[in-house]
Design an enzyme around this catalytic site. Structure first.
Site, short mmCIF file in Angstrom:
data_model
loop_
_atom_site.label_atom_id
_atom_site.label_comp_id
_atom_site.label_asym_id
_atom_site.label_seq_id
_atom_site.Cartn_x
_atom_site.Cartn_y
_atom_site.Cartn_z
N GLY A 1 18.15 -2.43 -1.04
CA GLY A 1 19.22 -2.43 -2.02
C GLY A 1 18.91 -3.36 -3.18
N GLY B 1 14.45 -0.42 -22.58
CA GLY B 1 14.58 0.63 -21.56
C GLY B 1 14.98 0.12 -20.18
N GLY B 2 14.91 -1.21 -19.97
CA GLY B 2 15.42 -1.79 -18.71
C GLY B 2 14.63 -1.38 -17.48
N HIS C 1 17.92 36.47 -10.47
CA HIS C 1 17.09 36.72 -9.28
C HIS C 1 15.64 36.88 -9.70
N LEU D 1 23.06 3.82 -10.62
CA LEU D 1 22.34 5.00 -11.10
C LEU D 1 22.27 4.97 -12.62
N ALA D 2 21.15 5.44 -13.16
CA ALA D 2 20.96 5.41 -14.60
C ALA D 2 22.03 6.22 -15.33
N THR E 1 9.74 -5.00 -23.90
CA THR E 1 9.92 -3.57 -24.16
C THR E 1 11.37 -3.20 -23.85
N VAL F 1 15.12 -5.61 11.38
CA VAL F 1 13.97 -6.45 11.03
C VAL F 1 14.34 -7.92 11.23
N ILE G 1 14.87 4.17 -2.62
CA ILE G 1 13.60 3.62 -3.09
C ILE G 1 12.54 3.76 -2.01
P1 FAD Z 1 18.85 -2.07 -16.23
O1 FAD Z 1 18.14 -0.79 -16.41
O2 FAD Z 1 18.49 -2.91 -15.05
O3 FAD Z 1 18.63 -2.91 -17.55
C1 FAD Z 1 19.08 -4.20 -17.71
C2 FAD Z 1 18.27 -4.86 -18.81
O4 FAD Z 1 18.91 -6.10 -19.14
C3 FAD Z 1 16.85 -5.23 -18.41
O5 FAD Z 1 15.95 -4.73 -19.37
C4 FAD Z 1 16.84 -6.76 -18.41
O6 FAD Z 1 15.59 -7.31 -18.79
C5 FAD Z 1 17.92 -7.07 -19.43
N1 FAD Z 1 18.53 -8.40 -19.27
C6 FAD Z 1 19.02 -8.95 -18.14
N2 FAD Z 1 19.57 -10.17 -18.42
C7 FAD Z 1 19.40 -10.36 -19.76
C8 FAD Z 1 19.75 -11.42 -20.64
N3 FAD Z 1 20.41 -12.51 -20.23
N4 FAD Z 1 19.41 -11.29 -21.93
C9 FAD Z 1 18.75 -10.19 -22.39
N5 FAD Z 1 18.42 -9.16 -21.60
C10 FAD Z 1 18.74 -9.24 -20.30
N6 FAD Z 1 18.47 5.70 -11.08
C11 FAD Z 1 18.63 7.01 -11.31
O7 FAD Z 1 19.71 7.43 -11.73
N7 FAD Z 1 17.62 7.89 -11.08
C12 FAD Z 1 16.42 7.49 -10.60
O8 FAD Z 1 15.53 8.31 -10.40
C13 FAD Z 1 16.23 6.12 -10.33
N8 FAD Z 1 15.06 5.68 -9.84
C14 FAD Z 1 14.89 4.34 -9.61
C15 FAD Z 1 13.67 3.92 -9.09
C16 FAD Z 1 13.46 2.58 -8.84
C17 FAD Z 1 12.15 2.13 -8.27
C18 FAD Z 1 14.49 1.64 -9.16
C19 FAD Z 1 14.25 0.16 -8.94
C20 FAD Z 1 15.69 2.05 -9.67
C21 FAD Z 1 15.91 3.41 -9.90
N9 FAD Z 1 17.12 3.90 -10.39
C22 FAD Z 1 17.29 5.23 -10.60
C23 FAD Z 1 18.24 2.99 -10.70
C24 FAD Z 1 18.29 2.73 -12.22
O9 FAD Z 1 17.06 2.19 -12.63
C25 FAD Z 1 19.42 1.78 -12.55
O10 FAD Z 1 20.63 2.28 -12.00
C26 FAD Z 1 19.58 1.64 -14.05
O11 FAD Z 1 18.39 1.17 -14.63
C27 FAD Z 1 20.72 0.69 -14.39
O12 FAD Z 1 20.83 0.59 -15.77
P2 FAD Z 1 21.46 -0.69 -16.47
O13 FAD Z 1 21.45 -0.39 -17.92
O14 FAD Z 1 22.71 -1.06 -15.82
O15 FAD Z 1 20.45 -1.90 -16.16
P1 NAD Z 2 19.63 1.82 -0.84
O1 NAD Z 2 20.96 1.20 -0.73
O2 NAD Z 2 19.50 3.21 -1.28
O3 NAD Z 2 18.89 1.75 0.58
C1 NAD Z 2 18.71 0.56 1.27
C2 NAD Z 2 18.51 0.91 2.72
O4 NAD Z 2 18.12 -0.27 3.39
C3 NAD Z 2 19.81 1.40 3.40
O5 NAD Z 2 19.53 2.59 4.09
C4 NAD Z 2 20.18 0.25 4.32
O6 NAD Z 2 20.84 0.67 5.48
C5 NAD Z 2 18.81 -0.35 4.63
N1 NAD Z 2 18.82 -1.75 5.01
C6 NAD Z 2 19.57 -2.76 4.50
N2 NAD Z 2 19.27 -3.92 5.12
C7 NAD Z 2 18.30 -3.63 6.04
C8 NAD Z 2 17.57 -4.40 6.98
N3 NAD Z 2 17.79 -5.71 7.10
N4 NAD Z 2 16.68 -3.77 7.76
C9 NAD Z 2 16.45 -2.44 7.65
N5 NAD Z 2 17.12 -1.66 6.76
C10 NAD Z 2 18.02 -2.26 5.97
O7 NAD Z 2 18.79 0.82 -1.75
P2 NAD Z 2 17.35 0.97 -2.40
O8 NAD Z 2 16.62 2.10 -1.80
O9 NAD Z 2 16.76 -0.39 -2.38
O10 NAD Z 2 17.71 1.34 -3.89
C11 NAD Z 2 18.49 0.43 -4.69
C12 NAD Z 2 19.30 1.15 -5.70
O11 NAD Z 2 18.49 1.79 -6.66
C13 NAD Z 2 20.16 2.20 -5.05
O12 NAD Z 2 21.51 1.84 -5.25
C14 NAD Z 2 19.87 3.46 -5.75
O13 NAD Z 2 21.03 4.09 -6.20
C15 NAD Z 2 18.98 3.08 -6.92
N6 NAD Z 2 17.89 4.05 -6.96
C16 NAD Z 2 18.19 5.33 -7.27
C17 NAD Z 2 17.20 6.28 -7.25
C18 NAD Z 2 17.55 7.69 -7.57
O14 NAD Z 2 18.61 7.93 -8.11
N7 NAD Z 2 16.71 8.66 -7.27
C19 NAD Z 2 15.90 5.94 -6.93
C20 NAD Z 2 15.64 4.63 -6.60
C21 NAD Z 2 16.65 3.69 -6.63
#
Ligand code: FAD
Ligand code: NAD
Length: 467
Positions: free
Chosen positions: A271, A38-39, A445, A320-321, A36, A237, A184
Site C-alpha cells: 500500500g 507528472g508526479g 462482431h 488512482l490517477a 520533471t 511476514v 503493484i
Molecule cells: P502524485 O502523482 O503522487 O504526485 C504528487 C506530486 O507532488 C509529486 O510529483 C511530488 O514530487 C510532488 N510534491 C509532493 N510534496 C511536494 C511539495 N511539498 N512541494 C512540491 N511538490 C511536492 N493509478 C492508476 O490509476 N493507474 C495505474 O495504472 C497506476 N499504476 C501505478 C503503478 C505504480 C507502480 C504506482 C506506484 C502507482 C500507480 N498508480 C496507478 C497510482 C497513481 O500513480 C496515483 O494514484 C496518482 O499518481 C496520484 O496522483 P496525485 O496527483 O494525487 O499524486
Molecule cells: P494495495 O492496497 O493494492 O495492495 C497491498 C496488498 O498488501 C493488500 O493485498 C494487502 O492485504 C497486502 N498486505 C498489507 N500488509 C501486508 C503484510 N504485512 N504482509 C503481506 N501482505 C500485506 O497496494 P499496492 O499494491 O501497494 O498499491 C498502492 C496503491 O497504488 C493502490 O492503492 C493502488 O490503487 C495504486 N496502484 C494502482 C494501479 C492501477 O490502477 N493499475 C497500479 C499500481 C498501483
C-alpha cells in the site's frame, strides 16, 4: 508573484487541476519538488509500469504463444537494458508533454519544495537552497503518496525495494519475493515472471487483490499460477534480512508455523501513504488523519482552512490517477463558481496483468453485506469467438443487476482488454442503464465487448446466446 490558484504537486491531480483552472481564466502556478512534471503516475507509477508490462508481454508471447500461431523465432532473447531504456523514453516523452501543456496554458511552473508560510503564501525552496515566495487566493494541495513500509522491515532500496526501485532494476531477478498481493505486486510480479524470474507472493489476506470482487482474485490467481507465480495466502511476514545478494524473508503460516523464502530481491508492495512531509500544514492548522496520514476534506474537497483544497492520493478514497484527475477538475470548477460532481461509486479500478482485471460499482460481497437483492449474469471468454481467435481464453465478465429494477449495480471482468472494455460499463451505469438496455444494443462482431452484452443477456432472464 500573485495568483488566483497555486497548485502544489504536478501529478495527475495537480497538473489537471492547473490546466482546468487556466482554461477557466484563473491565473495559475504549479509547484513541483522533482525536476520533471507528472508526479508518481508519469515518473514512477502508471506509465513506466505499463511500458514494462507491454514489453514483457511481447517477450512472453514470443516465447510461449507465437508457435501456436505458426510463427517461428530463433535465438529469442531479452535485452533488459533496452527494455528499461525504452521505458525511460516513454516516461520522458510523457513528462515533457506535461511541460508543453503548462506552457500552452500559460501556467507558471516553480520547481522546488512548496510549503505554507500562511494560508495564501507558499515558500518554494529550490534545489540550490534559494527561496521564492508566491501568493495565491486559493491553494490546491496535490502532493500525492509514497510507498508504505512495514515497521519491522527496513527497505534498503537495493535488495529490499519498493515499486520505484523495481521499475529501475539493472537485471531480471532470479527469485523475486513479493510482500503484498495487491495491484503493484501483481503488475510488477507479472513483468518479472514473464521475463523468467521465479516470483513468490506473500499476502496477508486469504485472496489476492482482496478489495475487488472475490471471483476476480480467484481467476487471476489461477492464471498467474500458470505463469509460474506461487502464492502464500493468509501468511504474515515477520521480517527480512539481507546478506550479500540474498534476501531472506520470514513469515508465519496461517497455522502459526514459521517459514522462510530466500530470493535475490524482495519487493514490498503493501500500500501507499499520503505524502505531506515539508508542507508545513501545522502552520496553518490543517491536521492529517492518524492512519494513512491523509488530509481531511469536506464534500467540496476543501480542508479545514477556507480556500485551501486537497485532491488525489493525499486525501481519502482510491489511490488512482483518474480519481485524482477528476478531483483536480472538480476543485478548479468549484473555485470558478461552477457546480461539478463526482460519483465515486463509478470510478473504475483496473489491474494491468494479462488478462487484465477491471471493475466498476458494487462487488457481490458489498451487495450481500448491504442486503441488496441482485441477480448475476456471467459470460466466459472461452465462449467468445474473438477470444478464440486471439487465444485469450481465460476470464469472464460478471454483471450484477438489481433483482427488481434490472439496473446494473456492478460489473467485474477479467479478460483480454478488460481495462478498455470497462468504459462501456461506466457509461451504462452513469446513465443508470438496465442489463436489458445493454443486451439490446448492437456490439460489433467479433469483439471482446460481446462478452459484456452476453453477461447482460445472462442477467436478463438467463438469455445468453453463446453459452
Ligand atoms: P502524485 O502523482 O503522487 O504526485 C504528487 C506530486 O507532488 C509529486 O510529483 C511530488 O514530487 C510532488 N510534491 C509532493 N510534496 C511536494 C511539495 N511539498 N512541494 C512540491 N511538490 C511536492 N493509478 C492508476 O490509476 N493507474 C495505474 O495504472 C497506476 N499504476 C501505478 C503503478 C505504480 C507502480 C504506482 C506506484 C502507482 C500507480 N498508480 C496507478 C497510482 C497513481 O500513480 C496515483 O494514484 C496518482 O499518481 C496520484 O496522483 P496525485 O496527483 O494525487 O499524486
Ligand atoms: P494495495 O492496497 O493494492 O495492495 C497491498 C496488498 O498488501 C493488500 O493485498 C494487502 O492485504 C497486502 N498486505 C498489507 N500488509 C501486508 C503484510 N504485512 N504482509 C503481506 N501482505 C500485506 O497496494 P499496492 O499494491 O501497494 O498499491 C498502492 C496503491 O497504488 C493502490 O492503492 C493502488 O490503487 C495504486 N496502484 C494502482 C494501479 C492501477 O490502477 N493499475 C497500479 C499500481 C498501483
Amino acid at each position: 508573484m500573485q495568483y488566483d490558484v497555486i497548485v502544489i504537486g504536478s501529478g495527475p491531480g495537480g497538473y489537471v487541476a492547473a490546466i482546468r483552472c487556466a482554461q477557466l481564466g484563473l491565473k495559475t502556478a504549479i509547484v513541483e519538488k522533482y525536476n520533471t512534471l507528472g508526479g508518481t503516475c508519469l515518473n514512477v507509477g502508471c506509465i513506466p509500469s505499463k511500458a514494462l508490462l507491454d514489453s514483457s508481454e511481447h517477450y512472453h508471447n514470443a516465447a510461449h504463444t507465437f508457435t501456436t500461431h505458426g510463427i517461428k523465432l530463433e535465438n529469442l532473447g531479452i535485452d533488459f537494458g533496452q527494455m528499461v531504456k525504452r521505458k525511460q523514453e516513454v516516461v520522458d516523452a510523457n513528462t515533457s508533454g506535461i511541460s508543453y501543456l503548462m506552457k500552452k496554458n500559460k501556467i507558471d511552473t516553480h520547481f522546488g519544495v512548496g510549503s505554507f508560510k500562511d494560508k495564501n503564501t507558499i515558500t518554494v525552496k529550490k534545489a540550490d537552497g534559494t527561496e521564492t515566495e508566491i501568493t495565491g487566493k486559493n491553494v490546491i494541495i496535490a502532493t500525492g503518496s509514497k510507498p508504505s513500509a512495514l515497521p519491522f522491515l527496513k527497505i534498503d532500496k537495493k535488495r529490499i525495494i519498493t515499486s520505484t526501485e523495481a521499475l529501475n532494476l539493472t537485471e531480471v531477478p532470479k527469485h523475486l519475493v513479493l510482500i503484498g498481493g495487491g495491484v503493484i505486486g501483481l503488475e510488477l510480479g507479472s513483468v518479472y515472471a514473464r521475463l523468467g524470474a521465479k516470483v513468490s507472493v506473500i499476502e496477508f489476506m486469504d485472496g489476492i487483490i482482496p478489495t475487488m470482487d472475490k471471483a476476480l482474485g480467484k481467476e487471476l490467481q489461477k492464471v498467474l499460477t500458470k505463469l509460474g507465480m506461487e502464492f502464500y495466502l493468509g501468511h504474515k511476514v515477520t521480517g527480512a534480512t539481507v546478506k550479500g545478494k540474498d534476501v531472506t524473508v520470514t513469515f508465519d503460516t496461517p497455522k502459526g508455523e514459521s517459514k522462510e523464502l530466500k530470493g535475490d530481491y524482495c519487493l514490498v508492495a503493501v500500500g501507499r501513504v499520503a505524502y505531506t512531509d515539508g508542507l508545513g500544514l501545522d502552520k496553518i492548522g490543517i491536521t492529517v488523519e492518524e492512519r494513512g496520514r491523509k488530509i481531511t476534506v469536506n464534500d467540496h474537497l476543501e480542508t479545514s482552512v477556507k480556500g485551501v483544497y486537497a485532491i488525489g492520493d493525499v486525501i481519502k478514497g482510491a489511490m488512482l490517477a483518474h480519481k485524482a484527475e477528476d478531483e483536480g477538475t472538480l476543485v478548479a470548477e468549484l473555485i470558478a463558481g461552477q457546480k461539478p460532481h463526482i460519483d465515486y461509486n463509478l470510478i473504475p479500478g483496473v489491474v494491468y496483468t494479462w488478462p487484465e482485471v477491471a471493475a466498476v460499482g458494487q462487488t457481490e460481497e458489498q451487495l450481500k453485506a448491504a442486503g441488496v437483492k441482485y441477480k448475476t449474469g456471467s459470460f466466459p471468454f472461452k465462449a467468445s469467438g474473438r477470444a478464440r481467435a486471439s487465444g485469450d481464453l481465460d476470464g469472464f465478465v460478471k454483471v450484477l443487476a438489481d433483482a427488481t429494477t434490472d439496473e446494473i449495480l456492478g460489473v467485474h471482468m477479467i479478460g483480454p482488454r478488460a481495462a478498455d472494455m470497462i468504459a462501456e460499463a461506466v457509461v451504462a451505469m452513469e446513465y443508470r442503464a438496465s442489463a436489458e438496455d445493454i443486451s439490446r444494443m448492437s456490439h460489433a462482431h467479433p469483439t471482446y465487448t460481446e462478452a459484456m452484452r452476453e453477461a447482460c443477456l445472462a442477467a436478463t432472464e438467463n438469455r445468453a446466446i453463446h453459452i
